[in-house]
Design a protein around this motif. Structure first.
Motif, PDB file in Angstrom:
ATOM      1  N   ARG A   1      10.232 -11.658  27.938  1.00  0.00           N
ATOM      2  CA  ARG A   1       9.212 -11.565  28.981  1.00  0.00           C
ATOM      3  C   ARG A   1       7.809 -11.573  28.402  1.00  0.00           C
ATOM      4  N   MET A   2       7.608 -10.781  27.385  1.00  0.00           N
ATOM      5  CA  MET A   2       6.290 -10.686  26.770  1.00  0.00           C
ATOM      6  C   MET A   2       5.921 -11.987  26.067  1.00  0.00           C
ATOM      7  N   LEU A   3       6.872 -12.529  25.343  1.00  0.00           N
ATOM      8  CA  LEU A   3       6.583 -13.769  24.633  1.00  0.00           C
ATOM      9  C   LEU A   3       6.188 -14.865  25.620  1.00  0.00           C
ATOM     10  N   SER A   4       6.965 -14.974  26.669  1.00  0.00           N
ATOM     11  CA  SER A   4       6.685 -15.988  27.688  1.00  0.00           C
ATOM     12  C   SER A   4       5.297 -15.796  28.289  1.00  0.00           C
ATOM     13  N   LYS A   5       5.024 -14.568  28.657  1.00  0.00           N
ATOM     14  CA  LYS A   5       3.741 -14.262  29.303  1.00  0.00           C
ATOM     15  C   LYS A   5       2.565 -14.537  28.365  1.00  0.00           C
ATOM     16  N   GLU A   6       2.685 -14.093  27.151  1.00  0.00           N
ATOM     17  CA  GLU A   6       1.585 -14.255  26.204  1.00  0.00           C
ATOM     18  C   GLU A   6       1.388 -15.723  25.853  1.00  0.00           C
ATOM     19  N   LEU A   7       2.477 -16.457  25.714  1.00  0.00           N
ATOM     20  CA  LEU A   7       2.346 -17.885  25.431  1.00  0.00           C
ATOM     21  C   LEU A   7       1.602 -18.592  26.547  1.00  0.00           C
ATOM     22  N   GLN A   8       1.900 -18.206  27.770  1.00  0.00           N
ATOM     23  CA  GLN A   8       1.199 -18.819  28.892  1.00  0.00           C
ATOM     24  C   GLN A   8      -0.298 -18.559  28.837  1.00  0.00           C
ATOM     25  N   GLU A   9      -0.640 -17.316  28.527  1.00  0.00           N
ATOM     26  CA  GLU A   9      -2.066 -16.992  28.447  1.00  0.00           C
ATOM     27  C   GLU A   9      -2.736 -17.736  27.295  1.00  0.00           C
ATOM     28  N   LEU A  10      -2.030 -17.828  26.196  1.00  0.00           N
ATOM     29  CA  LEU A  10      -2.589 -18.545  25.050  1.00  0.00           C
ATOM     30  C   LEU A  10      -2.771 -20.023  25.372  1.00  0.00           C
ATOM     31  N   GLU A  11      -1.839 -20.539  26.170  1.00  0.00           N
ATOM     32  CA  GLU A  11      -1.963 -21.930  26.590  1.00  0.00           C
ATOM     33  C   GLU A  11      -3.178 -22.109  27.489  1.00  0.00           C
ATOM     34  N   LEU A  12      -3.323 -21.211  28.440  1.00  0.00           N
ATOM     35  CA  LEU A  12      -4.477 -21.247  29.330  1.00  0.00           C
ATOM     36  C   LEU A  12      -5.776 -21.240  28.551  1.00  0.00           C
ATOM     37  N   ASN A  13      -5.804 -20.465  27.510  1.00  0.00           N
ATOM     38  CA  ASN A  13      -7.017 -20.392  26.697  1.00  0.00           C
ATOM     39  C   ASN A  13      -7.077 -21.484  25.637  1.00  0.00           C
ATOM     40  N   MET A  14      -6.144 -22.377  25.718  1.00  0.00           N
ATOM     41  CA  MET A  14      -6.145 -23.563  24.855  1.00  0.00           C
ATOM     42  C   MET A  14      -6.017 -23.256  23.368  1.00  0.00           C
ATOM     43  N   LEU A  15      -5.415 -22.149  23.086  1.00  0.00           N
ATOM     44  CA  LEU A  15      -5.192 -21.804  21.690  1.00  0.00           C
ATOM     45  C   LEU A  15      -3.849 -22.333  21.222  1.00  0.00           C
TER      46      LEU A  15
END
Lengths: 127, 127
Positions: free
Chosen positions: A68-82
């Motif tokens: 859950r955390m990995l998925s969520k954090e990856l999404q945020e990192l994607e949003l921030n284009m990192l």
DNA sequence: CGCTGTACTATCATGAATGATAGTGCAATG
DNA sequence: CATTGCACTATCATTCATGATAGTACAGCG
């Protein structure tokens, strides 16, 4: 020489015109931390500096992280284009994650945090 | 020229022996963040890089911080030897806080976070 | 066809971090 | 000597991040 109008007392030097640049510095640093917030963002980024990885590979790299955390954090990192989600061309069912060029610009900061962390651990041991 | 044994290239190579140094890196960085955790530690440290300050002076530097938080964070920073509480010799009822030499070793990391933050804000504006 | 692995999402629970508010003892100040 | 400022502490409320657990759809494999 004109001094900007600060509260002073005693050694005026101590306090001269702190607030502007001070505030700017705080804001900038907080901007950075805002993007990197949470327990897992930096571990994920670090994991990806070691190569493009699949979801479960990242998960295995990072002790105690949950899906859950990995998925969520990856999404945020994607949003921030990192971080970027990529599909394998050969077998499109395979997803990988990679650091974007922009993500890599975090490297100097991470390096410094790394060095400081190493150093700090030493210092603690000495006590 | 011998290369250190790194990952690289698709297939098996992608995963070769990442974990050790990767884990070490993650741990070190997390050590740093552990010390700097919370919303206010870095702002406080930054405020103190601009000079030794009294409690209320720091509070005024940092928008929206409460006394409770400032007090609490200062204590933790003291425990970690990043910040020092000092008594004015002339008038001992006056307390100031200063960055310790050790606290100043955070400067390179803070600089990098600062630079990245500035840059990030630019990037966001462009969109 | 059944099983395992991958890459997730959904729901609920919980604890820690923070905020809001109030109050304290002491010093200096007018 | 009353008031204000300083440097806190105490208590309570609330939110938010994370954890725990379960479930899904698809794929490849034997």
């Amino acid at each position: 020489m004109q001094k900007t109008p600060v509260f002073l007392v005693e050694e005026e030097e101590t306090q001269v015109h702190t607030t502007d640049s001070c505030l700017a510095a705080m804001k900038a640093v907080q901007d950075s931390l805002y993007v990197l917030n949470g327990k897992w963002k930096l571990p994920i980024i670090i994991s990806l500096t070691f190569g493009n990885k699949r979801f479960t590979e990242i998960a295995r790299d990072i002790p105690r992280i949950t899906d859950r955390m990995l998925s969520k954090e990856l999404q945020e990192l994607e949003l921030n284009m990192l971080v970027e989600r990529i599909q394998d061309e050969a077998s499109p069912s395979i997803t990988r994650y990679k650091l974007t060029a922009y993500g890599k610009t975090l490297d100097p900061a991470i390096q410094e945090l790394y060095k400081w962390g190493i150093n700090h651990r030493e210092k603690i041991k000495e006590e």
